[in-house]
Design a protein around this motif. Structure first.
Motif, PDB file in Angstrom:
ATOM      1  N   SER A 267       0.918  -1.203   0.145  1.00 13.96           N
ATOM      2  CA  SER A 267       0.152  -0.087   0.011  1.00 13.96           C
ATOM      3  C   SER A 267       0.861   1.282  -0.019  1.00 13.96           C
ATOM      4  O   SER A 267       0.242   2.238  -0.348  1.00 13.96           O
ATOM      5  CB  SER A 267      -0.839   0.055   1.211  1.00 13.96           C
ATOM      6  N   ALA A 268       2.273   1.118   0.537  1.00 15.56           N
ATOM      7  CA  ALA A 268       2.994   2.346   0.528  1.00 15.56           C
ATOM      8  C   ALA A 268       4.339   1.967   0.521  1.00 15.56           C
ATOM      9  O   ALA A 268       4.712   0.726   0.909  1.00 15.56           O
ATOM     10  CB  ALA A 268       2.544   3.237   1.746  1.00 15.56           C
ATOM     11  N   SER A 281       2.144  10.158  -5.874  1.00 21.08           N
ATOM     12  CA  SER A 281       0.937   8.997  -6.146  1.00 21.08           C
ATOM     13  C   SER A 281       1.137   8.458  -7.362  1.00 21.08           C
ATOM     14  O   SER A 281       0.898   8.877  -8.367  1.00 21.08           O
ATOM     15  CB  SER A 281      -0.345   9.852  -5.824  1.00 21.08           C
ATOM     16  N   ARG A 291      -0.723   4.455  -5.160  1.00 21.47           N
ATOM     17  CA  ARG A 291      -0.252   4.291  -3.875  1.00 21.47           C
ATOM     18  C   ARG A 291       1.059   5.680  -3.618  1.00 21.47           C
ATOM     19  O   ARG A 291       1.574   5.800  -4.623  1.00 21.47           O
ATOM     20  CB  ARG A 291       0.434   3.023  -3.685  1.00 21.47           C
ATOM     21  N   ILE A 306       3.461   9.784   5.179  1.00 22.57           N
ATOM     22  CA  ILE A 306       2.380   9.272   4.390  1.00 22.57           C
ATOM     23  C   ILE A 306       1.231   8.877   5.087  1.00 22.57           C
ATOM     24  O   ILE A 306       1.359   8.350   6.589  1.00 22.57           O
ATOM     25  CB  ILE A 306       2.813   7.769   3.738  1.00 22.57           C
ATOM     26  N   THR A 307      -0.142   9.206   4.686  1.00 20.82           N
ATOM     27  CA  THR A 307      -1.292   8.757   5.456  1.00 20.82           C
ATOM     28  C   THR A 307      -2.032   7.805   4.776  1.00 20.82           C
ATOM     29  O   THR A 307      -2.197   8.159   3.752  1.00 20.82           O
ATOM     30  CB  THR A 307      -2.036   9.973   5.897  1.00 20.82           C
ATOM     31  N   LEU A 308      -2.505   6.690   5.452  1.00 18.98           N
ATOM     32  CA  LEU A 308      -3.283   5.859   4.791  1.00 18.98           C
ATOM     33  C   LEU A 308      -4.564   5.681   5.320  1.00 18.98           C
ATOM     34  O   LEU A 308      -4.762   5.503   6.588  1.00 18.98           O
ATOM     35  CB  LEU A 308      -2.868   4.554   4.651  1.00 18.98           C
ATOM     36  N   VAL A 317      -7.590   0.098   1.895  1.00 21.25           N
ATOM     37  CA  VAL A 317      -6.909   1.568   1.858  1.00 21.25           C
ATOM     38  C   VAL A 317      -7.782   2.261   0.885  1.00 21.25           C
ATOM     39  O   VAL A 317      -7.903   2.174  -0.284  1.00 21.25           O
ATOM     40  CB  VAL A 317      -5.353   1.651   1.365  1.00 21.25           C
ATOM     41  N   HIS A 320      -5.222   7.951   0.540  1.00 19.86           N
ATOM     42  CA  HIS A 320      -3.851   8.177   1.003  1.00 19.86           C
ATOM     43  C   HIS A 320      -3.519   9.605   0.710  1.00 19.86           C
ATOM     44  O   HIS A 320      -3.732  10.243  -0.093  1.00 19.86           O
ATOM     45  CB  HIS A 320      -2.871   7.184   0.290  1.00 19.86           C
ATOM     46  N   GLU A 322       0.647  12.143   0.672  1.00 19.90           N
ATOM     47  CA  GLU A 322       1.917  11.913   0.874  1.00 19.90           C
ATOM     48  C   GLU A 322       2.713  13.308   0.768  1.00 19.90           C
ATOM     49  O   GLU A 322       2.270  13.987  -0.074  1.00 19.90           O
ATOM     50  CB  GLU A 322       2.573  11.074  -0.143  1.00 19.90           C
TER      51      GLU A 322
END
Length: 788
Positions: A267-268, A281, A291, A306-308, A317, A320, A322
């Motif tokens: 996911s990241a 992204s 991602r 980074i936020t998910l 997810v 997101h 970044e």
């Protein structure tokens, strides 16, 4: 901050399956008892989404200095701002190539700082192996509160992982699987002797293998709800800073593989190694999702955030963000007061810097001007290079050449000692500034401008390498220079496609990058003389390079290898002290020369282009003129603009055939370029001839007394007689041909036939057998009177 929607990630976790069944069962009961619909239950699940914040660093490189508390405070501020659980991760190179305060203590202060900040997992970087596998797996691992991950690090000759491949971290009830992998180039970036027991595989293949394991539904081999990849590999050095994601992917190589081939289950992604800064992204090929892919630059100047947004029931997810958060400028006192971790970091840093200062603050030498690496992105102001970012490893530098001088000088005094010094650009980790303010965090209070301390000198070469000697033939040395255009052991172009070697001041060479690979070095001089391909040259370098590091594998083909045991920083400090005050040389050792003819004829004009005359080290002057001499005699001058010039010189007609060299000198840098020429002698002009025509009888009587034309051809200054033919023409040299006769002993005759009455004029034209040696000639006009 942009928010990117993301399709659901399928993470096959038995625990999540049970949770989903429980949620579904609860919804069914609620519907039966209270008459509620499933839609509100789904909405409630969405409202319960977890916002996971990932804080990432990369390439910290032991920055124990005046900014370390601010680095710690930034992490704590970001933790405080997060809406949900936070994980603190690193993409490698936490230690190695460190500042003096950390390096002198074998990076223990850096490990202590990261422990204090609660680092939860790191992938190993190549610099984690600087002191060898035994040190990493022993001392470093034992001192670290966080796991050292390396899914693509295997015991030699096996596929058995030598390090932990992943860590399972709890984040608000979610299990986050963190997978680490290091650049496959590691084997060429550290001393081979220190990693003899290891192999380094493809990082993407390893991450995908572990990701599949963590999502296969088998709790016996680990299961995760969300996967994060830490790659110590990143966007390539062959693309410019500020390039787009699309440009980086189009450049191919390891980074394109990361973007395009990392499994969608991840996911990241945090990256590192190339010291670039980006927060993208990135589309996941084969899906409609994106991602985040982040790299922070280096040295703790930024923290990746980074936020998910994660559905806790499914691990999916849905969105997101970044970004890179710049290091705070808040005061240390405020940060220490606000955050206990920052206070702990301050205690560690204060103690480490105090301990280092006992030896590090001692003055060891002076410099008369800045001596730096190559810079990129700067400009020439009033004819002097200024600004930009340090560590352009594709550019020649005053610092690289100065270190190479040290290697030669330090090892030349040994039996069978060095005649050439060679260093790699990646080994140059700090500058020698003339002004203490330019040292920034490493400035020593009270130290006068122009003075270099022990710690400042050590920061340039912080690896504790030893110095080595190895013998190369002239042909092998040419191969060494060709290997600056990089290929790894498998023939692939690495993320840094070109590395500029630093060379001692007795070596210079020309190159043409447009030529085929392996043929780009067009000339080399050592001590002013052309290199002898069959001759042998003793090279002084670091053990890292001598073992084939940085893909300069020809070193391993050399002979007479000796590890002298002399430490790099000790020899460096001695060199600076002995030469104090040390001045930079702005003369380039490598200059691009294109279009030189294969052969040149004496007396003709030779033209070619020269480029790359200007250095980009701080303070380097911008060249304006280029003068050319041949055999010490001036033969021309050209104007230099942007480091380039077009040279056009006329070779003396008397220049002898064979090998010659044009010497080009650029000013004001003093760069000297030797351009070899293969000269063909000017053609020798043919010997002049003289043709004289006389009629035996000036009066011609048809049939009764015909006239014979006699032409005599003479060659001046020689007893030789001419050979060839004579054309007898009526009128001038282009008149009607009457007849042709071969010269015999320099004379040709033609008896005239029936002619019309009147006066006829004749001319003789000599046609030599070899016009390159004897020139033709035309006679005077001879008149003949025809009576009947």
């Amino acid at each position: 901050m942009p928010t990117h929607p993301s399709d659901q990630h399928e993470v096959r976790s038995p625990r999540r399956s049970r949770l989903r069944r429980a949620v579904a069962g609860f919804a069914a009961v609620a519907t039966a008892v209270a008459g509620l619909a499933l839609a509100p239950a789904a909405a409630t699940a969405a409202d319960d989404a977890v916002t996971l914040t990932l804080l990432g660093i990369n390439d910290f490189h032991g920055r124990i200095d005046a900014n370390t508390v601010k680095f710690a405070g930034t992490i704590e501020q970001l933790r405080a701002q997060a809406e949900g659980p936070v994980l603190f991760l690193s993409a490698g190179d936490n230690i190695g190539a460190s500042l003096f305060a950390s390096a002198v203590a074998k990076d223990q202060p850096t490990i202590d700082v990261l422990n204090a900040l609660g680092l939860q997992a790191t992938t190993v970087g190549n610099h984690e192996f600087d002191r060898g596998w035994a040190d990493l797996s022993g001392r470093v691992a034992a001192a670290s509160d966080y796991p050292q991950l390396g899914a693509n690090v295997y015991y030699a000759g096996t596929q058995t992982p030598a390090l932990d491949e992943y860590a399972l971290l709890d984040a608000g009830g979610l299990t986050v699987g963190v997978i680490g992998a290091v650049t496959e180039e590691t084997a060429s970036l550290v001393s081979p002797a220190g990693i003899a027991d290891l192999d380094f595989g493809d990082p993407v293949t390893a991450v995908n293998r572990v990701a599949a394991q963590l999502t296969d539904g088998d709790e016996g081999n680990g299961e995760a709800d969300v996967l994060v990849a830490l790659y110590h590999e990143g966007a390539g050095a062959g693309t410019p800073d500020g390039a787009t994601l699309e440009q980086e992917v189009a450049a191919g190589g390891a980074f394109a593989d990361i973007v395009e081939d990392t499994t969608p289950a991840v996911s990241a992604i945090f990256t590192g190694h190339t010291h670039k800064q980006y927060a993208w992204s990135a589309p996941i090929p084969g899906t409609g999702r994106t991602r985040p892919i982040v790299q922070t630059g280096s040295y703790g100047e930024n923290i990746g955030v980074i936020t998910l947004t994660i559905d806790p029931a499914t691990g999916a997810v849905s969105a997101h963000t970044e970004r890179n958060a710049a290091r705070t400028t808040d005061g240390d006192d405020a940060l220490i007061a606000a955050y206990p971790r920052a206070a702990a970091v301050n205690d560690i840093v204060t103690a480490a810097r105090a301990a280092a200062a006992e030896v590090g603050n001692t003055a060891v030498a002076e410099v008369s001007a800045d001596i730096t690496t190559g810079f990129s992105g700067g400009s020439y102001v009033d004819g002097v290079y200024t600004g930009g970012a340090r560590d352009d490893r594709a550019s020649e530098s005053t610092l690289g050449n100065t270190v190479a001088d040290m290697l030669r000088d330090a090892l030349s005094v040994l039996p069978n000692g060095a005649v050439i010094g060679v260093t790699n650009p990646g080994g140059l980790r700090a500058e020698l500034w003339d002004t203490q303010a330019e040292f920034g965090a490493t400035a020593i209070p009270g130290l006068a401008d122009g003075t270099i301390s022990f710690s400042q000198a050590n920061a340039v070469l912080p690896f504790n390498n030893t110095l080595a000697l190895v013998t190369l033939t002239g042909a092998q040395f040419r191969t060494l220079l060709e290997q600056q255009w990089q290929r790894d052991a498998n023939g692939n172009v690495p993320s840094r496609p070109y590395l500029q070697l630093g060379l001692s001041d007795n070596v210079a060479y020309t190159f043409d990058p447009a030529l085929p690979e392996g043929q780009r070095i067009t000339s080399i001089t050592v001590n002013g003389q052309p290199i002898d391909p069959a001759g042998t040259y003793r090279i002084g370098t670091f053990t890292f390079l001598a073992a084939g590091g940085d893909n300069f594998r020809v070193f391993t083909e050399g002979t007479g290898y000796v590890d002298t045991g002399l430490l790099d920083y000790e020899a460096w400090v001695d060199f600076l002290a002995d030469g104090s005050p040390v001045a930079p040389s702005f003369a380039r050792h490598a200059v691009q020369v294109s279009g030189v003819p294969t052969t040149a004829t004496a007396g003709t004009t030779v033209s070619f282009s020269v480029a790359g005359l200007d250095l980009t080290s701080r303070g380097a002057p911008q060249n304006t003129t280029l003068s050319a001499t041949l055999g010490g005699q001036p033969v021309g001058q050209a104007t230099v603009s942007g480091g380039a010039a077009t040279v056009s010189v006329t070779l003396p007609a008397t220049l002898a055939a064979g090998q010659a060299s044009l010497t080009l000198t650029a000013q004001p840098s003093g760069t000297v370029v030797t351009v070899p020429l293969t000269v063909e002698a000017a053609p020798v002009p043919p010997t002049a001839s003289t043709t004289t025509l006389v009629p035996v009888f000036p009066v011609h009587i048809n049939r009764l007394l015909p006239t014979t034309l006699v032409a005599a051809v003479t060659l001046p200054g020689s007893r030789a007689t001419a050979s060839g033919t004579v054309e007898f023409r009526e009128g001038g040299a282009t008149g009607a041909l009457v007849g042709t006769a071969t010269l015999k002993k320099g004379v040709a005759t033609l008896r005239l036939g029936i002619l019309s009455r009147g006066t006829h004029a004749y001319t003789a034209v000599f046609v030599p057998s070899d016009p390159t040696t004897v020139a033709g000639s035309t006679s005077n006009a001879a008149h003949v009177i025809v009576l009947k």
